[in-house]
Enzyme design. Sequence first.
Site, PDB file in Angstrom:
ATOM      1  N   THR A 104       0.865  -1.180   0.000  1.00  0.00           N
ATOM      2  CA  THR A 104       0.000   0.000   0.000  1.00  0.00           C
ATOM      3  C   THR A 104       0.904   1.234   0.000  1.00  0.00           C
ATOM      4  OG1 THR A 104      -1.776   1.205   1.092  1.00  0.00           O
ATOM      5  CG2 THR A 104      -0.364  -0.119   2.524  1.00  0.00           C
ATOM      6  N   GLU A 105       0.608   2.168  -0.905  1.00  0.00           N
ATOM      7  CA  GLU A 105       1.589   3.212  -1.204  1.00  0.00           C
ATOM      8  C   GLU A 105       1.815   4.203  -0.068  1.00  0.00           C
ATOM      9  OE1 GLU A 105      -1.116   2.564  -3.107  1.00  0.00           O
ATOM     10  OE2 GLU A 105      -1.907   4.393  -4.030  1.00  0.00           O
ATOM     11  N   ASN A 106       0.929   4.198   0.941  1.00  0.00           N
ATOM     12  CA  ASN A 106       1.201   5.065   2.088  1.00  0.00           C
ATOM     13  C   ASN A 106       2.309   4.519   2.984  1.00  0.00           C
ATOM     14  OD1 ASN A 106      -0.939   3.174   2.467  1.00  0.00           O
ATOM     15  ND2 ASN A 106      -1.378   4.089   4.458  1.00  0.00           N
ATOM     16  N   GLY A 107       2.832   3.322   2.662  1.00  0.00           N
ATOM     17  CA  GLY A 107       4.068   2.914   3.335  1.00  0.00           C
ATOM     18  C   GLY A 107       4.064   1.572   4.041  1.00  0.00           C
TER      19      GLY A 107
ATOM     20  N   SER B 147       8.460   3.994  -0.606  1.00  0.00           N
ATOM     21  CA  SER B 147       7.246   3.372  -1.140  1.00  0.00           C
ATOM     22  C   SER B 147       7.092   3.665  -2.628  1.00  0.00           C
ATOM     23  CB  SER B 147       6.028   3.891  -0.377  1.00  0.00           C
ATOM     24  OG  SER B 147       4.892   3.140  -0.701  1.00  0.00           O
TER      25      SER B 147
END
Lengths: 238, 238, 226, 226
Positions: C50-53, C92
């Site tokens: 998930t790109e938020n980390g 990320s």
Amino acid sequence: MINKCIYKTRDIKKGIKSGSTILVGGFGECGVPLELIDALIESDITDLAIASNNAGVADRGVAKLLKAGKVKKIIGSYPRSIDSYVVEELYKKNLIKLEIVPQGTFVERIRAAGAGLGGFYTPVGVGTMLAEGKEAKIIDGKEYILEKPLKGDVALIKAYKADRWGNLIYKKTARNFNPIMATAADLVIAEVDEIVELGELNPEEIVTPGVFIDRVYQCKKNYDDLLHNIYVSRHRNN
Amino acid sequence: MINKCIYKTRDIKKGIKSGSTILVGGFGECGVPLELIDALIESDITDLAIASNNAGVADRGVAKLLKAGKVKKIIGSYPRSIDSYVVEELYKKNLIKLEIVPQGTFVERIRAAGAGLGGFYTPVGVGTMLAEGKEAKIIDGKEYILEKPLKGDVALIKAYKADRWGNLIYKKTARNFNPIMATAADLVIAEVDEIVELGELNPEEIVTPGVFIDRVYQCKKNYDDLLHNIYVSRHRNN
Amino acid sequence: MSEYKPLNKKQIAWRAAQDITDGSIINLGIGMPTLISNYVNPDIEVIYHTENGMLGMGPAPSKGCEDFYLQNASKELVTIVKGGSFFDSALSFSIMRGGHLDMVFLGSFQVSEEGDIANWSTGDNMLVPSVGGAMDLVVGCNDVRILMNHCTKDNKPRILKRCSYPLTAKRGARRIYTDLAVIDVTSNGLLVREIVECLDFEKLQNLTEANLILDKNWKILKAPNI
Amino acid sequence: MSEYKPLNKKQIAWRAAQDITDGSIINLGIGMPTLISNYVNPDIEVIYHTENGMLGMGPAPSKGCEDFYLQNASKELVTIVKGGSFFDSALSFSIMRGGHLDMVFLGSFQVSEEGDIANWSTGDNMLVPSVGGAMDLVVGCNDVRILMNHCTKDNKPRILKRCSYPLTAKRGARRIYTDLAVIDVTSNGLLVREIVECLDFEKLQNLTEANLILDKNWKILKAPNI
């Protein structure tokens, strides 16, 4: 002796000028320095350019700052949210400038500023309207656009624990943009849940070395419980 | 099930071709994947371009690989050392190409490759002989030079602990170039001191997420004690 | 001849899930793609980014286990599985842009016959523009797959000669899963691999602005009743 | 008039140490600069950076406490103090290049009157070229200070109109500490702040190729006997 901790809420705003560019950490509502934002709202500092991935939800966070009339410009990737009425109204009335940047480009531009680079070539955005006005270059047969560093006069970030040197660790997905923004402003203030003794943070686990941090402020309000309740009840209703 | 651990020494070299560019981790002799280098020496792989900050000390590490006649080119910042006779002899006899890059540029070029960027502008090297032949650009009144990504066909790195997903943590100053090189090659092999159960590494402390790693190999030889003794006795004699 | 039956959203997600292989590292975009994880073969191990980390994103938390600090890119509460890790946004997006994800599944408004994707904006100037990580996801990954209904609600085609909405990226998509078909974007054009039962190729072409090619080994697109 | 007495290396390092203020974050280059930490006021707190990836570098380890995994950029064994941290080379050079160090002390072969530094190569083609982090250290920091003998062993000046050796960086140096003087690089030229006792300005100028300016508030350069 180095002691970056500040204890008085009124010390947060010191040295922050109207017209500044301020980097504000957080993804959605996770990892946002809500009490530092409150300090801006309570000050007479205004006319700010805010670089933040999102623009707050409901009346909270960056939305609260927008609602207080403090912001002339937002630089970010996704100002819209499930309840972003504040930014939507300002946008429709043409009362705010928006600079929309792909999220990875947004964070990389901030990193470039912190790392002393003059810019970088990214393939993201090529052939889209977000590349308009940007220098293009073919490198080894592939097309890229030039992106410039995004530096803050100030960065307001949120972390989990800090020591008096300003060393920081973060909590779960609240890390996000915070460690990168910490590197990229002239004045960097970290809001933290807890201040611990020097030496208590494991040197292998420190994410942001204190070298980047100017002030550390320990939370006094209980925004965390408020947000937890909002998100849990939304989750259970879905 | 994902299991990146390899147990047989002969599995290290699989898929590595002669003529490859290989990134090799470590600063000086700290954090160098010595057993992975041994596997190259014992193979028939040759004609390598090695990107490594240093070029080994005495007969050890990259120097051992050079001595075995496997290397046509070194890309790095500081091949000289207190005992770098191998690279010195090859250099004087014109038997090796050297590409010397400022250390920060070296690591940033590797990072750019791992991050999918086409290049970046750095102020480092401007006005020096290391800027010769490089594109210059004035950005916001300051002079920069363009540096291109440095990608490996293979990266050989050293870490402290790994799990079967390839998640890694490092030990003290042996971290150095390893986490960056881990991101920037088609095939990434990590030599580690210890393989632990999945879930044993704290998600907050993992430095290199397993997504970057293809193979994990646990050390079998005891190079650490050898190096420890060499460095301690040198230290005590100074 | 009986009427064809379009797949529902869950069935489209189910079909996409069948293409996921053991050990894949995957990002699921907002909307229909998030349903995919429900239908992945439970005997394989898949790592969600998930790109938020975070890598190793797990399912939604059970009651009492919710944690505000564990969110995905849609700002929903999630969990983390054994082997998961947290990192900052720069790393990320290096994972995404640097080509370290095996597959990316995204929703889209439109796809062109060359695989151009338009999934972030309808060009509506009254909406606050918001791109998020959409462009980064498409550019970095060699295997981007689109999930969408074949046509809009008012039955206009979404698979076009050229996208009319602002592009997310050129030549991004590799495969398209719709409620009617599975279509690969190839250098020869759009190759139809699967069509739902009772829908003939000519009818599918009529619902599609771009030219389609029927693969000689095409199959019936089937999904369980979910 | 008695003969002047040049400072020894320790005394040059001592003099440089007197300019370090509480809370400074500092990088000490290879050679003479590494001696500086011995003479920093023990009542102030200074954080040392080493470019191989540590902040909070401490003194050399005592016998029995040596650790191969704790090295500085000179590949010497060191220690880490409370509050120290480890990080990778990319972050370490971001700290340097990004201007996050307060002061950098370096040795040098030559300095020019505009502050150009030549400290990585003598242009000897028989030596394996090696630059390390020298250029990064100079470019990033606004307060780079040079420690070196005023002249070479065969009494040739090192402070020149233009460096004859390959440059490390243009306009890098802010202050020069030599065995004879303390000199600031200013927009007006090289300003002499301190000169060792019994050496007059004219003699110092004769030992210097670049033009010097004597500060009107110049002082005697003094150091303890060490």
